[in-house]
Write an enzyme that holds these catalytic residues in place. Sequence first.
Site, PDB file in Angstrom:
ATOM      1  N   GLY A 185     -13.006 -45.210 -37.965  1.00 27.73           N
ATOM      2  CA  GLY A 185     -12.308 -46.355 -38.523  1.00 27.73           C
ATOM      3  C   GLY A 185     -10.837 -46.412 -38.171  1.00 27.73           C
ATOM      4  O   GLY A 185     -10.089 -47.213 -38.710  1.00 27.73           O
ATOM      5  N   GLU A 244     -17.273 -39.175 -45.075  1.00 27.53           N
ATOM      6  CA  GLU A 244     -16.816 -39.850 -46.295  1.00 27.53           C
ATOM      7  C   GLU A 244     -17.485 -39.246 -47.528  1.00 27.53           C
ATOM      8  O   GLU A 244     -16.868 -39.147 -48.591  1.00 27.53           O
ATOM      9  CB  GLU A 244     -17.097 -41.355 -46.189  1.00 27.53           C
ATOM     10  CG  GLU A 244     -16.187 -42.014 -45.168  1.00 27.53           C
ATOM     11  CD  GLU A 244     -16.721 -43.292 -44.544  1.00 27.53           C
ATOM     12  OE1 GLU A 244     -16.059 -43.805 -43.626  1.00 27.53           O
ATOM     13  OE2 GLU A 244     -17.803 -43.763 -44.962  1.00 27.53           O
ATOM     14  N   GLY A 292     -20.063 -47.491 -36.935  1.00 23.93           N
ATOM     15  CA  GLY A 292     -19.598 -48.012 -38.220  1.00 23.93           C
ATOM     16  C   GLY A 292     -19.257 -49.488 -38.144  1.00 23.93           C
ATOM     17  O   GLY A 292     -20.126 -50.347 -38.148  1.00 23.93           O
ATOM     18  N   GLY A 293     -17.964 -49.789 -38.040  1.00 31.59           N
ATOM     19  CA  GLY A 293     -17.488 -51.174 -38.081  1.00 31.59           C
ATOM     20  C   GLY A 293     -18.222 -52.135 -37.158  1.00 31.59           C
ATOM     21  O   GLY A 293     -18.557 -53.260 -37.549  1.00 31.59           O
ATOM     22  N   ASN A 348     -24.170 -47.855 -39.301  1.00 35.94           N
ATOM     23  CA  ASN A 348     -23.886 -47.471 -40.683  1.00 35.94           C
ATOM     24  C   ASN A 348     -23.046 -48.585 -41.301  1.00 35.94           C
ATOM     25  O   ASN A 348     -21.856 -48.706 -41.017  1.00 35.94           O
ATOM     26  CB  ASN A 348     -23.139 -46.128 -40.694  1.00 35.94           C
ATOM     27  CG  ASN A 348     -22.756 -45.683 -42.091  1.00 35.94           C
ATOM     28  OD1 ASN A 348     -23.201 -46.257 -43.084  1.00 35.94           O
ATOM     29  ND2 ASN A 348     -21.922 -44.653 -42.174  1.00 35.94           N
ATOM     30  N   TRP A 349     -23.695 -49.411 -42.120  1.00 39.29           N
ATOM     31  CA  TRP A 349     -23.001 -50.556 -42.716  1.00 39.29           C
ATOM     32  C   TRP A 349     -21.983 -50.130 -43.770  1.00 39.29           C
ATOM     33  O   TRP A 349     -21.149 -50.932 -44.194  1.00 39.29           O
ATOM     34  CB  TRP A 349     -24.004 -51.519 -43.357  1.00 39.29           C
ATOM     35  CG  TRP A 349     -24.950 -52.176 -42.402  1.00 39.29           C
ATOM     36  CD1 TRP A 349     -25.036 -51.972 -41.052  1.00 39.29           C
ATOM     37  CD2 TRP A 349     -25.961 -53.144 -42.734  1.00 39.29           C
ATOM     38  NE1 TRP A 349     -26.042 -52.757 -40.519  1.00 39.29           N
ATOM     39  CE2 TRP A 349     -26.626 -53.488 -41.526  1.00 39.29           C
ATOM     40  CE3 TRP A 349     -26.370 -53.746 -43.918  1.00 39.29           C
ATOM     41  CZ2 TRP A 349     -27.674 -54.408 -41.486  1.00 39.29           C
ATOM     42  CZ3 TRP A 349     -27.425 -54.657 -43.885  1.00 39.29           C
ATOM     43  CH2 TRP A 349     -28.063 -54.993 -42.665  1.00 39.29           C
ATOM     44  N   LYS A 350     -22.091 -48.877 -44.240  1.00 39.05           N
ATOM     45  CA  LYS A 350     -21.221 -48.384 -45.313  1.00 39.05           C
ATOM     46  C   LYS A 350     -21.309 -49.332 -46.523  1.00 39.05           C
ATOM     47  O   LYS A 350     -22.384 -49.873 -46.784  1.00 39.05           O
ATOM     48  CB  LYS A 350     -19.792 -48.164 -44.806  1.00 39.05           C
ATOM     49  CG  LYS A 350     -19.786 -47.237 -43.579  1.00 39.05           C
ATOM     50  CD  LYS A 350     -18.417 -46.741 -43.182  1.00 39.05           C
ATOM     51  CE  LYS A 350     -18.519 -45.868 -41.947  1.00 39.05           C
ATOM     52  NZ  LYS A 350     -17.227 -45.325 -41.526  1.00 39.05           N
ATOM     53  N   GLU A 358     -19.126 -36.612 -35.554  1.00 37.09           N
ATOM     54  CA  GLU A 358     -18.103 -37.624 -35.804  1.00 37.09           C
ATOM     55  C   GLU A 358     -16.756 -36.948 -36.041  1.00 37.09           C
ATOM     56  O   GLU A 358     -16.532 -36.393 -37.112  1.00 37.09           O
ATOM     57  CB  GLU A 358     -18.458 -38.434 -37.061  1.00 37.09           C
ATOM     58  CG  GLU A 358     -19.758 -39.203 -36.948  1.00 37.09           C
ATOM     59  CD  GLU A 358     -19.794 -40.347 -37.953  1.00 37.09           C
ATOM     60  OE1 GLU A 358     -19.869 -41.495 -37.504  1.00 37.09           O
ATOM     61  OE2 GLU A 358     -19.715 -40.094 -39.156  1.00 37.09           O
ATOM     62  N   HIS A 368     -22.182 -37.404 -44.173  1.00 33.85           N
ATOM     63  CA  HIS A 368     -21.119 -38.194 -43.539  1.00 33.85           C
ATOM     64  C   HIS A 368     -19.767 -37.717 -44.061  1.00 33.85           C
ATOM     65  O   HIS A 368     -19.639 -37.307 -45.215  1.00 33.85           O
ATOM     66  CB  HIS A 368     -21.321 -39.677 -43.855  1.00 33.85           C
ATOM     67  CG  HIS A 368     -20.459 -40.576 -43.030  1.00 33.85           C
ATOM     68  ND1 HIS A 368     -19.121 -40.793 -43.320  1.00 33.85           N
ATOM     69  CD2 HIS A 368     -20.724 -41.293 -41.909  1.00 33.85           C
ATOM     70  CE1 HIS A 368     -18.619 -41.605 -42.408  1.00 33.85           C
ATOM     71  NE2 HIS A 368     -19.552 -41.925 -41.543  1.00 33.85           N
ATOM     72  N   SER A 426     -15.444 -44.851 -34.074  1.00 33.82           N
ATOM     73  CA  SER A 426     -14.882 -46.003 -33.349  1.00 33.82           C
ATOM     74  C   SER A 426     -15.625 -46.302 -32.044  1.00 33.82           C
ATOM     75  O   SER A 426     -15.014 -46.567 -31.015  1.00 33.82           O
ATOM     76  CB  SER A 426     -13.383 -45.798 -33.094  1.00 33.82           C
ATOM     77  OG  SER A 426     -12.685 -45.681 -34.324  1.00 33.82           O
TER      78      SER A 426
END
Length: 252
Positions: free
Chosen positions: A175, A99, A236-237, A11-13, A169, A97, A215
Amino acid sequence: MSHRKNIVAGNWKMNKDYEEGRTLAREVVAKLQPSDTIVVLGAPFIHLKGVSHIISEVNNLCLAAQNCHQEEDGAYTGEISTTMLRSVGCDYVILGHSERRDYFEESNQLINAKVKKTLAAGMLPIFCCGEQLPVREAGDHEKLVAQQVKEGLFDLSAEDFSKVVIAYEPVWAIGTGVTASPEQAQEMHAFIRSLVAEHYGEDLANATSILYGGSVKPSNAKELFSQKDVDGGLVGGASLNASDFLAIVAAM
């Protein structure tokens, strides 16, 4: 019943400009080793068409959007429909998600409408669920996740539900560098699978892919993925770096 699929989704966000996104996709294509794992790139809208072309020759590499609108078309300035996403080659849509739930106040009912619209367009939802830290600390994490899953998914037919990928999640691990322990991940994944079994039966529960997100890194992926009910990751990251992302894929 078919064995459930192993899936690693990135997920590049809201990251990477147009050229950076193309570069990242090309690096993934160049370095990806053949395997049975389905690898998904969840890119921002501006990248979808370009990334679709770049990954088109690789069988197990798929494309995801990070959101969609619940209506077919119309006067919804700034929104994107499932028909549009399908037309640029999306295979999956990441929905619910944390977010989106937190910053954009998306309810279980809204996410449910988006899930149905995604399925109707011939794409597969990656349905996210998970609890915040205060909920975990109060011991209400299973109750909350059960509510998210039931209200988000359980009015689907068995046939439609069989196309859904679930991603658990824990919000306190997204993150933050804090990861749920493999035991915590396994416990919640087993709980989610038991909810599915109660509602749709054992066969469908055993065929449902449940991913862990929060993470996920090359250093912890192998231990997380070795858990019995963890069928992959929503990353994610670490998905913004091709080497890190592919190391996680290799851990699968």
